[in-house]
Scaffold this motif. Structure first.
Motif, mmCIF file in Angstrom:
data_model
loop_
_atom_site.group_PDB
_atom_site.id
_atom_site.type_symbol
_atom_site.label_atom_id
_atom_site.label_comp_id
_atom_site.label_asym_id
_atom_site.label_seq_id
_atom_site.Cartn_x
_atom_site.Cartn_y
_atom_site.Cartn_z
ATOM 1 N N PHE B 185 0.807 -1.225 0.000
ATOM 2 C CA PHE B 185 0.000 0.000 0.000
ATOM 3 C C PHE B 185 0.835 1.268 0.000
ATOM 4 O O PHE B 185 0.350 2.330 -0.375
ATOM 5 N N GLY B 186 2.097 1.170 0.461
ATOM 6 C CA GLY B 186 2.894 2.387 0.568
ATOM 7 C C GLY B 186 3.949 2.529 -0.502
ATOM 8 O O GLY B 186 4.089 3.590 -1.104
ATOM 9 N N ALA B 187 4.698 1.447 -0.756
ATOM 10 C CA ALA B 187 5.886 1.576 -1.604
ATOM 11 C C ALA B 187 5.606 1.286 -3.075
ATOM 12 O O ALA B 187 5.863 2.116 -3.950
ATOM 13 N N ILE B 188 5.049 0.090 -3.346
ATOM 14 C CA ILE B 188 4.953 -0.360 -4.735
ATOM 15 C C ILE B 188 4.053 0.521 -5.610
ATOM 16 O O ILE B 188 4.408 0.812 -6.748
ATOM 17 N N PRO B 189 2.894 0.994 -5.098
ATOM 18 C CA PRO B 189 2.059 1.830 -5.973
ATOM 19 C C PRO B 189 2.806 3.044 -6.534
ATOM 20 O O PRO B 189 2.589 3.436 -7.672
ATOM 21 N N GLN B 190 3.720 3.597 -5.747
ATOM 22 C CA GLN B 190 4.463 4.767 -6.220
ATOM 23 C C GLN B 190 5.349 4.432 -7.420
ATOM 24 O O GLN B 190 5.569 5.269 -8.287
ATOM 25 N N ALA B 191 5.897 3.206 -7.444
ATOM 26 C CA ALA B 191 6.852 2.856 -8.489
ATOM 27 C C ALA B 191 6.230 1.968 -9.555
ATOM 28 O O ALA B 191 6.940 1.428 -10.398
ATOM 29 N N LEU B 192 4.903 1.822 -9.533
ATOM 30 C CA LEU B 192 4.235 0.933 -10.480
ATOM 31 C C LEU B 192 4.387 1.371 -11.942
ATOM 32 O O LEU B 192 4.653 0.530 -12.804
ATOM 33 N N PRO B 193 4.234 2.658 -12.256
ATOM 34 C CA PRO B 193 4.427 3.051 -13.666
ATOM 35 C C PRO B 193 5.824 2.692 -14.177
ATOM 36 O O PRO B 193 5.973 2.265 -15.313
ATOM 37 N N HIS B 194 6.831 2.841 -13.327
ATOM 38 C CA HIS B 194 8.187 2.463 -13.732
ATOM 39 C C HIS B 194 8.255 0.978 -14.040
ATOM 40 O O HIS B 194 8.887 0.557 -15.000
ATOM 41 N N TYR B 195 7.595 0.191 -13.199
ATOM 42 C CA TYR B 195 7.633 -1.258 -13.394
ATOM 43 C C TYR B 195 7.056 -1.624 -14.758
ATOM 44 O O TYR B 195 7.664 -2.391 -15.511
ATOM 45 N N VAL B 196 5.898 -1.077 -15.081
ATOM 46 C CA VAL B 196 5.262 -1.382 -16.363
ATOM 47 C C VAL B 196 6.176 -0.973 -17.509
ATOM 48 O O VAL B 196 6.375 -1.711 -18.477
ATOM 49 N N SER B 197 6.772 0.192 -17.368
ATOM 50 C CA SER B 197 7.662 0.694 -18.400
ATOM 51 C C SER B 197 8.857 -0.244 -18.608
ATOM 52 O O SER B 197 9.212 -0.578 -19.736
ATOM 53 N N TYR B 198 9.457 -0.689 -17.512
ATOM 54 C CA TYR B 198 10.622 -1.576 -17.625
ATOM 55 C C TYR B 198 10.222 -2.948 -18.156
ATOM 56 O O TYR B 198 10.984 -3.579 -18.893
ATOM 57 N N ALA B 199 9.024 -3.424 -17.792
ATOM 58 C CA ALA B 199 8.576 -4.724 -18.279
ATOM 59 C C ALA B 199 8.378 -4.674 -19.799
ATOM 60 O O ALA B 199 8.751 -5.610 -20.514
ATOM 61 N N LEU B 200 7.819 -3.561 -20.301
ATOM 62 C CA LEU B 200 7.649 -3.415 -21.745
ATOM 63 C C LEU B 200 9.007 -3.354 -22.442
ATOM 64 O O LEU B 200 9.218 -3.958 -23.496
ATOM 65 N N TYR B 201 9.936 -2.646 -21.832
ATOM 66 C CA TYR B 201 11.284 -2.538 -22.368
ATOM 67 C C TYR B 201 11.927 -3.920 -22.424
ATOM 68 O O TYR B 201 12.536 -4.311 -23.436
ATOM 69 N N ALA B 202 11.742 -4.701 -21.344
ATOM 70 C CA ALA B 202 12.305 -6.055 -21.299
ATOM 71 C C ALA B 202 11.692 -6.909 -22.402
ATOM 72 O O ALA B 202 12.386 -7.717 -23.034
ATOM 73 N N PHE B 203 10.402 -6.711 -22.673
ATOM 74 C CA PHE B 203 9.749 -7.497 -23.729
ATOM 75 C C PHE B 203 10.367 -7.187 -25.091
ATOM 76 O O PHE B 203 10.654 -8.078 -25.883
#
Lengths: 263, 263
Positions: B185-203
């Protein structure tokens, strides 16, 4: 006194790793249902005092008790159970902007539900009900499914208050809750806090910078200076001389929210 | 008073350093070029050979395309499986490697080292390793890309996680939340857009890499490429390279559109 105090500090000391003294031996007792305003200049130890109550800042020596239970100095299940009874409201709101208002308020229930339920967003109906009632109490019901980051500052602070209320706490700590709000919203939020204290009997400890707010909303005022308790008395009887003693100087217009009003 | 008299003089340039650097780089390049037998004259003499290859490779053999469909699809499937499994496994690896979130120094240290090893070894090495373990074919390729994806996402995302505002995670802890609740609830939601971006990059990287992985027998279009190249079917090789280029460009466009929406 027959009832045990809601909060009791005994020779509470906090020394930060850099040598700065947060609390220099505080003895203070707060009774259940009290509304206490803590004043003092910045660096006087106001935040440290509040953060010692829920163990966010552990004491270096001495003790803090919450409802008769000593606040543990180490993270762990014992401290989590204690924190569940203590709601906290922050100057910068500290809600997750990307999540809905409802999810933010449900965070107040995390200590009350099994971890897997929170993890998969399977909150029990009873806990959702508690969250809705908390939102009702701050007049934010219709915003339940709005993204928290889309709200105004005052509304975001109301979400912060609702999250604290969702804990069904015995104590609420408010660390400079109005410092990032405009004057009109400031008075609304302060009135909310007083009303909640009166309606629910939740012991409330509020840090405030502005003297006029402290005098207007506080029942009891506690003054800190350099980590020491230098004033403890009724808000009605606090004098200009008391404020001079707390601040170590004459209060000026910068210490008032409404700069026109005389201190 | 003359202002220019107050202005500091421009410091003298360090010519020794500049010339020394230039000389050092030149000497290193000459030494390396000699070491590998690199010579411009030889390159010029052999250019016709290279251009002959290009001429032989053109035009692409379009009639071969139907037989590429299945391997191209397999390449995409390898990339999808590798990205999804690797993307999921990268979450704990990244969280434990983020200094502000990790539960302990020892875990942090071990995890960092695991990440370094994953990143240092090239994807071809993993492909050969898994080919030996599970046999030649697309499963080996998918496993290799899983490891590669963990390496890419965990490195980038752990840095995003280290940059988040720790206020909200602290508020979750103050409400009695556990380490997991703090993350969720505190940490991951803040960095979620980055995660999606990096996952697409990895793809994107994975689709490209799966062409190379075929060279060591890890399935997909790369295996066809290797067969056609070794039998000198250059017009078919051209068609394969062009097909992969088109796929990569399309994926890039799609993920760019998604990233823009997230920003």
């Amino acid at each position: 006194m027959t009832s045990r105090p809601a909060i009791r500090f005994q020779d509470a000391r906090v020394v930060y790793p850099n040598g700065a003294v947060g609390l220099a031996g505080i003895d203070l007792s707060i009774e259940p249902g009290e509304f206490v305003v803590v004043v003092g200049s910045s660096g006087a130890g106001k935040s440290t005092l509040l953060r010692a109550v829920n163990g966010l800042t552990p004491l270096t020596s001495g003790s803090v008790e919450v409802q008769g239970q000593v606040v543990p100095r180490k993270e762990g299940s014992e401290l989590r159970r204690l924190r569940a009874q203590v709601g906290m409201i922050f100057q910068d709101f500290r809600i997750t902007r990307r999540l809905s208002v409802m999810t933010n308020v449900l965070v107040g229930r995390v200590a009350h539900v099994p971890g897997w339920r929170a993890m998969f967003n399977l909150w029990p109906e009873a806990d959702r009900e508690v969250a809705f009632r908390a939102l009702e109490r701050v007049g934010m019901t219709e915003k339940a499914w709005v993204r928290a980051g889309d709200l105004s500052g005052g509304q975001q602070q109301r979400v912060g208050i609702a999250r604290a209320l969702a804990q069904e706490p015995a104590i609420i700590l408010a660390d400079e809750p109005v410092a990032s709000l405009d004057p009109v919203t400031t008075h609304q939020i302060m009135r909310d806090l007083v009303r909640i204290n009166q309606e629910l009997g939740i012991t409330t400890l509020v840090n405030l910078h502005f003297l006029d707010l402290a005098r207007r909303y506080g029942r009891r005022i506690v003054g800190l200076r350099a980590g020491e308790l230098v004033y403890d008395g009724s808000a009605d009887s606090v004098t200009q001389a008391d404020f001079r003693h707390i601040y170590g100087r004459d209060p000026d217009a910068g210490d008032l929210l409404d700069e026109d009003a005389a201190p | 008073m003359n202002d220019s008299a107050m202005r500091p003089l421009r410091p003298a340039r360090n010519w020794a350093l500049i010339l020394g650097t230039l000389l050092g780089v030149t000497m290193m390049t000459v030494w390396s070029a000699r070491g590998i037998g690199f010579s411009l004259t030889e390159l010029a003499c052999n250019l016709p050979g290279g251009s002959r290859l290009l001429v032989e490779s053109w035009p692409p053999e379009f009639s071969y395309f139907p037989r590429l469909l299945a391997p191209l699809l397999e390449t995409l499937q390898i990339a999808v499986v590798g990205t999804v499994i690797g993307g999921i496994l990268a979450v704990p690896v990244a969280v434990l490697a983020a200094r502000n979130l990790t539960p302990g120094v020892l875990v942090w240290f071990l995890d960092r080292n695991v990440m370094n090893v994953l990143r240092t070894l090239p994807d071809l090495f993993w492909a050969m390793l898994f080919a030996a373990a599970v046999g030649f074919g697309p499963v080996a390729g998918a496993l290799a890309l899983t490891v590669f994806t963990i390496a890419v996402i965990s490195k980038l995302w752990s840095e995003s996680l280290e940059a988040i505002d720790m206020g909200v995670p602290e508020a979750v802890r103050a409400a009695g939340g556990s380490w997991l609740a703090m993350l969720q609830f505190g940490a991951i939601p803040q960095a979620l857009p980055h995660y999606v971006s990096y996952a697409l990059y990895a793809f994107e990287l994975n689709v490209r890499a799966s062409m190379i992985l075929g060279l060591v027998g890890a399935g997909g279009i790369g295996m066809v490429l290797e067969t056609q190249r070794s039998t000198f079917e250059y017009p078919r090789v051209t068609l394969i390279v062009l097909s992969v280029l088109v796929i990569v460009l399309v994926i890039e466009q799609i993920s760019e559109a998604i990233r823009r929406r997230l920003a």
